[in-house]
Design an enzyme around this catalytic site. Structure first.
Site, PDB file in Angstrom:
ATOM      1  N   ASP A 185       0.848  -1.190   0.000  1.00 41.76           N
ATOM      2  CA  ASP A 185       0.000   0.000   0.000  1.00 41.76           C
ATOM      3  C   ASP A 185       0.890   1.249   0.000  1.00 41.76           C
ATOM      4  O   ASP A 185       2.086   1.173   0.303  1.00 41.76           O
ATOM      5  CB  ASP A 185      -0.898  -0.055   1.239  1.00 41.76           C
ATOM      6  N   ASP A 219      -0.393   5.192   0.823  1.00 47.96           N
ATOM      7  CA  ASP A 219      -0.743   6.141   1.885  1.00 47.96           C
ATOM      8  C   ASP A 219      -0.844   5.426   3.231  1.00 47.96           C
ATOM      9  O   ASP A 219      -1.603   4.478   3.391  1.00 47.96           O
ATOM     10  CB  ASP A 219      -2.080   6.810   1.579  1.00 47.96           C
ATOM     11  N   ASP A 235      -1.450  -0.707   5.992  1.00 45.02           N
ATOM     12  CA  ASP A 235      -1.696  -0.141   7.314  1.00 45.02           C
ATOM     13  C   ASP A 235      -3.150  -0.238   7.737  1.00 45.02           C
ATOM     14  O   ASP A 235      -3.493   0.144   8.861  1.00 45.02           O
ATOM     15  CB  ASP A 235      -1.286   1.332   7.346  1.00 45.02           C
TER      16      ASP A 235
END
Length: 236
Positions: free
Chosen positions: A19, A21, A182
């Protein structure tokens, strides 16, 4: 639990889908700046980093709807959505990367994975052009064979389509792949695609504790993730 001793229920890991961001780059302040540029043109109250962090990870459309909801009546928010999205994209294009920073050991982790022969794809819900620009700004683009953005396909995470498409483009099977992110979206998408999942403890996760994410383990940094994957591959 040591991040280098994770027990992944997977064969040898050949690829990692990472990922952007909240996993590689802290972009919350960019989001807030872009949104505030949009909100100013709508004569609406400014947002904050703290508010934005709860909304990040599900794509620009979700971000805009979430910010409009507390500021306008439902019908008004809906009628203004298209205008707001266009304004936001224009504002974000002006500042993409200006207020961001890399999380610790990101490049070291990417280099270690590539050095171990692990193929890499960046799979993000961020619009493709913004994702590529950001990776280029930080000198990370060359680590990735594939980049898939939130507007690259008909569906975005948590749907498994971006993960499965990344595997196809990398030429690897999902069961030989790990998804690293995240947020719950990353883990849900990875599990649905039939791959292992790892979670970093920083980032956003829609304002929820990372410990609530159902993944195969928490790794402190991407370098720790790389070490864990190398250790796993050494045992398989």
């Amino acid at each position: 639990m040591s991040t280098t001793a994770l027990k992944l229920n997977a064969p040898r890991i050949e690829a990692a889908l990472i990922d952007l961001d909240g996993t590689m780059v802290d972009t919350a302040d960019d989001f807030a700046a872009g949104l505030n540029g949009m909100l100013a043109q709508l004569d609406a109250e400014e947002t904050t980093r703290e508010e934005v962090m709860d909304y990040v990870g599900k794509g620009s459309e979700h971000l805009i709807r979430s910010v409009l909801a507390p500021r306008f009546a439902a019908d008004d928010a809906q009628s203004r959505f298209d205008e707001a999205l266009a304004l936001y994209q224009d504002e974000y294009a002006k500042i993409n990367g200006r207020h961001t920073h890399l999380y610790p050991e990101v490049e070291a982790g990417l280099a270690a994975m590539r050095g171990a022969g692990i193929k890499l794809a960046c799979v993000t819900n961020k619009p493709y052009r913004f994702a590529v620009e950001l990776l280029q700004q930080y000198g990370l683009a060359h680590y990735f064979e594939v980049v898939i953005g939130g507007d690259s396909l008909p569906k975005k995470k948590p749907d498994p389509l971006p993960m499965l498409t990344a595997c196809e483009r990398l030429g690897v099977k999902p069961e030989a792949t790990v998804a690293i992110g995240d947020s719950e979206n990353d883990a849900i998408a990875g599990r649905a695609a039939g791959m292992a999942t790892l979670t970093v403890p920083y980032g956003y996760n829609h304002g929820q504790p990372v410990q609530k994410i159902q993944s195969d383990g928490i790794v402190a940094t991407l370098l720790d993730a790389a070490k864990a994957l190398v250790a796993h591959n050494d045992l398989t």
